[in-house]
Structure formats: C-alpha cells, structure tokens
Design an enzyme around this catalytic site. Structure first.
Site, PDB file in Angstrom:
ATOM      1  N   CYS A   1     -15.620   3.675  -0.537  1.00  0.00           N
ATOM      2  CA  CYS A   1     -14.557   2.758  -0.127  1.00  0.00           C
ATOM      3  C   CYS A   1     -14.078   3.011   1.299  1.00  0.00           C
ATOM      4  O   CYS A   1     -13.388   2.159   1.868  1.00  0.00           O
ATOM      5  CB  CYS A   1     -13.394   2.839  -1.107  1.00  0.00           C
ATOM      6  SG  CYS A   1     -12.594   4.464  -1.160  1.00  0.00           S
TER       7      CYS A   1
ATOM      8  N   ASP B   1     -15.614   8.836  -3.358  1.00  0.00           N
ATOM      9  CA  ASP B   1     -14.397   8.674  -2.557  1.00  0.00           C
ATOM     10  C   ASP B   1     -14.012  10.056  -2.044  1.00  0.00           C
ATOM     11  O   ASP B   1     -14.590  11.073  -2.439  1.00  0.00           O
ATOM     12  CB  ASP B   1     -13.283   8.078  -3.426  1.00  0.00           C
ATOM     13  CG  ASP B   1     -12.022   7.739  -2.636  1.00  0.00           C
ATOM     14  OD1 ASP B   1     -12.132   7.547  -1.407  1.00  0.00           O
ATOM     15  OD2 ASP B   1     -10.933   7.686  -3.237  1.00  0.00           O
TER      16      ASP B   1
ATOM     17  N   ARG C   1       0.890  -1.167   0.000  1.00  0.00           N
ATOM     18  CA  ARG C   1       0.000   0.000   0.000  1.00  0.00           C
ATOM     19  C   ARG C   1       0.922   1.209   0.000  1.00  0.00           C
ATOM     20  O   ARG C   1       1.494   1.571   1.033  1.00  0.00           O
ATOM     21  CB  ARG C   1      -0.907  -0.027   1.230  1.00  0.00           C
ATOM     22  CG  ARG C   1      -1.899   1.140   1.319  1.00  0.00           C
ATOM     23  CD  ARG C   1      -2.789   0.974   2.540  1.00  0.00           C
ATOM     24  NE  ARG C   1      -3.580   2.146   2.811  1.00  0.00           N
ATOM     25  CZ  ARG C   1      -4.793   2.390   2.331  1.00  0.00           C
ATOM     26  NH1 ARG C   1      -5.357   1.500   1.530  1.00  0.00           N
ATOM     27  NH2 ARG C   1      -5.441   3.490   2.648  1.00  0.00           N
TER      28      ARG C   1
ATOM     29  N   GLN D   1      -9.720  -3.067  -3.871  1.00  0.00           N
ATOM     30  CA  GLN D   1     -10.975  -2.447  -3.468  1.00  0.00           C
ATOM     31  C   GLN D   1     -12.081  -2.757  -4.471  1.00  0.00           C
ATOM     32  O   GLN D   1     -13.219  -3.045  -4.099  1.00  0.00           O
ATOM     33  CB  GLN D   1     -10.795  -0.938  -3.342  1.00  0.00           C
ATOM     34  CG  GLN D   1     -12.074  -0.188  -3.000  1.00  0.00           C
ATOM     35  CD  GLN D   1     -12.602  -0.508  -1.618  1.00  0.00           C
ATOM     36  OE1 GLN D   1     -11.874  -0.366  -0.633  1.00  0.00           O
ATOM     37  NE2 GLN D   1     -13.846  -0.952  -1.534  1.00  0.00           N
TER      38      GLN D   1
ATOM     39  N   HIS E   1      -6.448   1.128  -7.358  1.00  0.00           N
ATOM     40  CA  HIS E   1      -6.807   0.458  -6.103  1.00  0.00           C
ATOM     41  C   HIS E   1      -7.576  -0.825  -6.449  1.00  0.00           C
ATOM     42  O   HIS E   1      -8.768  -0.958  -6.163  1.00  0.00           O
ATOM     43  CB  HIS E   1      -7.654   1.370  -5.231  1.00  0.00           C
ATOM     44  CG  HIS E   1      -7.722   0.976  -3.797  1.00  0.00           C
ATOM     45  ND1 HIS E   1      -7.150  -0.186  -3.303  1.00  0.00           N
ATOM     46  CD2 HIS E   1      -8.327   1.577  -2.730  1.00  0.00           C
ATOM     47  CE1 HIS E   1      -7.379  -0.269  -2.006  1.00  0.00           C
ATOM     48  NE2 HIS E   1      -8.084   0.780  -1.640  1.00  0.00           N
TER      49      HIS E   1
ATOM     50  N   ARG F   1     -14.185  -6.654   1.611  1.00  0.00           N
ATOM     51  CA  ARG F   1     -12.738  -6.591   1.440  1.00  0.00           C
ATOM     52  C   ARG F   1     -12.093  -7.881   1.928  1.00  0.00           C
ATOM     53  O   ARG F   1     -11.146  -8.393   1.312  1.00  0.00           O
ATOM     54  CB  ARG F   1     -12.158  -5.387   2.198  1.00  0.00           C
ATOM     55  CG  ARG F   1     -12.446  -4.022   1.617  1.00  0.00           C
ATOM     56  CD  ARG F   1     -11.689  -3.765   0.324  1.00  0.00           C
ATOM     57  NE  ARG F   1     -10.257  -3.823   0.474  1.00  0.00           N
ATOM     58  CZ  ARG F   1      -9.481  -2.805   0.845  1.00  0.00           C
ATOM     59  NH1 ARG F   1     -10.025  -1.620   1.103  1.00  0.00           N
ATOM     60  NH2 ARG F   1      -8.186  -2.944   0.930  1.00  0.00           N
TER      61      ARG F   1
END
Length: 333
Positions: A286, A246, A129, A159, A156, A314
């Site tokens: 998210c 987001d 990450r 996700q 991402h 997730r």
C-alpha cells in the site's frame, strides 16, 4: 450505462458518457463508509465497476459532484490519500479542503462532536485519516453528512478498494483467489479479512506470534464462513495469487521499532519470495515502503509487482466511492 465512441477522428477516439442523466444511481447515497463491511457485496461490485469505467475514461468531463465540498481531516501525514481524494473531487466537479490536526485539534482543541456539528453546516462530506477508529465513529454519529474512513488504527477500507480493483485487473474475479498478507496484523490485515468476506477470496495472514489481526474481526469472519487462515508458517506464500505486505512500524509505533524489527525478521518480501508465487501471481504494497524492513526496492520494481498500478487505482476507486456516497446531493449554494 450508455456509452458512445466518437468516430470523427479515429486517431483520438474516446469513450464518453452521453449525459450526466445516464449515470448509474449512487448505490450508497448519503451513507458513511467506515469499513468495507458498510457496503454489501453487490454495492462493492457496483463501486469497482464504476472505478474501472472511470479509469477507462468513460466519465471524462462528467461533473456529478459539481458544487459539493469534502472536508479532509488529517491527524496523520499523507501522500496518496490526500492527493487522490483532492484530485478526485476536482475531477468530479467538487472541491476538497484539507484540515490538519494543528488546525482542528480533534478531541483536544475541540470535542470531536463539536467539529462534526460545525463541518456538517459547511460541507457535504468528511474524509478522515485519523489515529483512532472511535474518532471516525464519533464524527459519523454527530454529523448529518457522510463520513469516509481514509485510515484508522483499525481499518483502511479505501485502500482495499484500490487493491481489489488492481487484483481484478490482473487476475479477473477475486472469488477463489488466494491472497496472502504477510507482516503486521494491522489495519490492512483487518480490512483484507473484510474484503475476503465480501468477495469470496481466500485470505491468509502470515504474522509472528503476538502480532495477529484484531480478534473480533477474525472471529466474525470465521463465524460467517469466510475462508480466512491465520498462521506464522511462511510456506503459506507458495503458489499464492497475491502477496501483500505493509510496514512493520506504523505511525505512532516508533517506540516499538526495535522490538518489531526483531520480531519480523524473515518476513521481508524479496524477489526470491516473489518467485514462490503462482506464475501469474502479483505483489502489492500500500506504500510508503520502508525499504530494508518489510521489503526491498528490487521487490517493488519486480516484474510481478503491481505496487504503482495499485497506487494509481487509489484515485479511480476513491472517485467511484465519492460518487456513490455523495452523488445526487444538492449543492448548498
């Protein structure tokens, strides 16, 4: 996949796999996952089916990653990514180790290539990450083990696996569904475009001028005939099957906060905006949410919200990915 239902105690029936030998063959064994486009549509279908099976409890007590280890490299803070990859490895019989940037110093204390060459000697996979997609590319180039993108400035992808698992749970097959992403054309927007290419969903990105998704990502999608629309017209929300947003200010963009808040006025997702979706439409985010900016608590807690189901997924989606990337590898000890 063969399954059986125990009838000895009808009040506590569970569906479980017969044996580890009946598991589906890993469809991405030993490969990197830096982008959703690193899998085919058929492989995506397999991973999502596996995630749904895991969520139903059909993999309980099955440990296909027994003896395997995953290094989790974090340049950015994390709640969902760290917890779900860690728990996922544990539930599949493996082990995860968390490495912060204070400990590694990617590109500063040590070259990325040197970090990769060290990790490949000790662990069986790496999840990163990070700030830059290039960091993941370098890790993958120099490590002889799978590298998974847990988030970068560009994409991402993990996700989006959870997102589309959630969409399918609520709405059925994603093909033909209209997904509207509103807000900053960031890594999530880029990955939504990729998933539209893989699933046949219609993806509309609604963003102010100057905050569009990556041009190369958009052009490639259009070249391949994907149903992708870029607009700043908020009426695109009307009748959508999925509305997604987001944060306006991602980690590392704090210096731009005032400019971004001003640019995104009118793009906040509220209950009134959710009323404009199709009757069956759902709202996804998210997380983390910056309440008062891109959305409000009344939206994430709205009857159309599936934000926390999405967060739960997730775990299931990433467990499925871990199995299909690392399943079948032999423990080093």
């Amino acid at each position: 996949m063969t399954a059986q239902t125990s009838t000895s105690d009808p009040a506590a029936q569970q569906v479980t796999l017969h044996t580890q030998g009946t598991l589906p063959a890993p469809c991405m064994a030993g490969r990197d996952f830096l982008s959703n486009l690193d899998m085919s549509s058929a492989e995506l279908r397999t991973v999502l089916d596996t995630a749904a099976s895991m969520k139903r409890g059909e993999w309980r007590n099955v440990k296909p990653l027994l003896g395997l280890s995953l290094a989790m490299v974090f340049e950015k803070a994390s709640l969902r990514t760290r917890t779900t990859f860690d728990v996922g490895m544990y539930q599949l019989g493996g082990h995860a180790i968390t490495l912060s940037n204070q400990e590694i110093g990617l590109g500063t204390r040590e070259r990325v290539s040197d970090v990769a060459r060290n990790l490949e000697r000790w662990v069986d996979g790496v999840m990163g990450r990070v700030y830059l997609q290039q960091t993941l590319t370098e890790l993958a180039e120099h490590a002889g083990i799978p590298v998974i993108n847990g988030l970068s400035d560009m994409l991402h992808p993990v996700q989006l696996l959870a997102d589309y698992q959630t969409i399918e749970e609520e709405l059925g097959a994603a093909a033909g569904k209209r997904v509207v992403y509103i807000g900053d054309g960031n890594n999530l927007a880029n990955s939504h475009i990729h998933m539209g290419m893989l699933t046949g969903s219609s993806v509309t990105v609604v963003t102010p001028l100057g905050f569009e998704p990556n041009g190369a990502v958009l052009q490639e999608a259009l070249r391949q005939g994907a149903d992708v629309t870029l607009t700043n017209d908020l009426s695109a929300i009307d009748g959508a099957d999925v509305l997604y947003t987001d944060v306006w200010i991602s980690m590392g963009q704090e210096a731009e906060a005032d400019r971004r808040r001003k640019a995104f006025q009118g793009y906040q997702v509220t209950p009134t905006m959710l009323d404009r979706l199709a009757p069956h439409g759902i709202f996804l985010h998210c997380l983390p949410a910056h309440y008062g900016e891109e959305t409000v608590p009344e939206a994430t807690e709205h009857p159309k919200s599936r934000v926390f189901d999405q967060a739960e997924n997730r775990l299931h989606a990433q467990k499925a990915l871990l199995y299909h990337v690392m399943g079948g590898m032999k423990p080093r000890w």
